[in-house]
Scaffold this active site. Structure first.
Site, PDB file in Angstrom:
ATOM      1  N   GLU A 127      -5.898  -5.819   8.895  1.00 35.26           N
ATOM      2  CA  GLU A 127      -4.496  -6.094   9.232  1.00 35.26           C
ATOM      3  C   GLU A 127      -4.330  -7.556   9.612  1.00 35.26           C
ATOM      4  OE1 GLU A 127      -1.414  -4.226  12.444  1.00 35.26           O
ATOM      5  OE2 GLU A 127      -2.599  -2.805  11.246  1.00 35.26           O
ATOM      6  N   ASP A 150      -1.194  -9.809  11.256  1.00 34.11           N
ATOM      7  CA  ASP A 150       0.088  -9.520  11.888  1.00 34.11           C
ATOM      8  C   ASP A 150       0.849 -10.755  12.350  1.00 34.11           C
ATOM      9  OD1 ASP A 150      -0.586  -6.819  11.735  1.00 34.11           O
ATOM     10  OD2 ASP A 150      -1.412  -6.773  13.766  1.00 34.11           O
ATOM     11  N   GLU A 206       3.956 -10.527  14.810  1.00 36.89           N
ATOM     12  CA  GLU A 206       4.732  -9.583  15.605  1.00 36.89           C
ATOM     13  C   GLU A 206       5.686 -10.366  16.499  1.00 36.89           C
ATOM     14  OE1 GLU A 206       1.220  -6.224  15.978  1.00 36.89           O
ATOM     15  OE2 GLU A 206       1.098  -8.099  17.099  1.00 36.89           O
TER      16      GLU A 206
END
Length: 293
Positions: A106, A108, A110
């Site tokens: 993953e 990310d 955010e």
């Protein structure tokens, strides 16, 4: 050319950087992405070139790329919800958890509604091979991300992962011997989501989402997904090119390393705006991770 911007009652003159987002074609949202969850809270507008994602009491919402990619450049111009947004999370990220639930990768970006103020925080993170120990770094913005759309971008290839905001690199995660096993290397899908992160993003639910201020609406446009489209079940990259163009984000020479101008801009962002790095969290890591040394 520089621009004068402000955030947190402070003024910044942003450094000049190459505009990587100008190098790639836009993909219409309806052709590049499909429903991931919360279908009734997703609306396509402007002939599919823009989408709004809503979080309300019934659900959050999200879209996922129709293709999987083995390296590439991914970007969108996102406008965040205004007002009190504690616990609201808007995420622009790459993941293969649907394909590899036990050893997923993953990458990310955010965007976290602040737990106390009418404000937003940028968090970046990297996971690989199912290792759940996060490598978070957090930044304040140098602009108000609720007033207009701003570019959030991820460059991911065999050399490094670079997180960029309005084309300014804020973090580089190189692929080298220190943590090669912690480097995402399996095909990934792109996701754009909004959801209730009260328990995760606000000190165990101390500042949960206040649905009195709902609906929370994020919009995004100028979607870019340039890279190697691949099949998650086939190992290795089928997009090898002996003579890649300079604008090939997978193997192009301009994407192997940051330019001096980009390094200067990244140093600026990290000195001025980064307020948390896992590399400096000695209470969490008794032994500093090797990539931090």
């Amino acid at each position: 050319m520089t621009s004068l911007v402000s955030s947190h009652s402070r003024h910044y003159t942003t450094p000049s950087v190459p505009r990587l987002t100008d190098l790639f074609s836009h993909v219409s949202v309806d052709k590049g992405l499909s429903n991931f969850f919360g279908g009734p809270n997703i609306k396509l507008i402007n002939n599919g070139s823009m989408a709004t994602l809503v979080l309300d009491k019934t659900s959050g919402s999200g879209l996922a790329s129709r293709n999987q990619y083995h390296y590439g450049f991914f970007s969108a111009a996102i406008k965040l919800p205004a007002g009190l947004t504690s616990g609201v999370v808007v995420a622009f990220y790459l993941s293969n958890a649907e394909t590899y639930p036990h050893n997923h990768d993953e990458i990310d970006i955010e965007l976290l509604g602040h737990d106390k103020r009418i404000d937003w925080v940028l968090q970046t993170n990297v996971y690989a091979n199912g290792v759940t120990t996060g490598r978070e770094e957090k930044f304040y913005f140098w602009f108000d991300p609720t007033e207009q759309h701003h570019y959030y971008s991820i460059l991911w290839n065999t050399h490094h992962i670079v997180f960029l905001v309005d084309n300014i690199p804020v973090r580089q995660f190189p692929n080298n011997g220190k943590f090669s096993t912690s480097y995402p290397s399996k095909p990934l899908s792109l996701y754009v989501t909004i959801w209730d992160g009260s328990q995760w993003a606000t000190h165990g639910g101390k500042y949960p989402v206040n649905y009195k201020y709902a609906p929370f609406v994020a919009s995004f446009t100028d979607l870019e997904m340039a890279g190697c489209i691949t099949n998650a079940t086939q190992p290795g990259s089928p997009c090898s090119n002996a003579s890649p163009s300079s604008t090939d984000p997978v193997e192009g020479p301009d994407f192997v390393k940051l330019s001096n101008q980009q390094i200067t801009a990244m140093d600026w962002a990290r000195r001025k705006l980064m307020f948390y790095s896992y590399c400096k969290d000695t209470s969490r890591f008794k032994v500093i991770p090797p990539e931090c040394q």
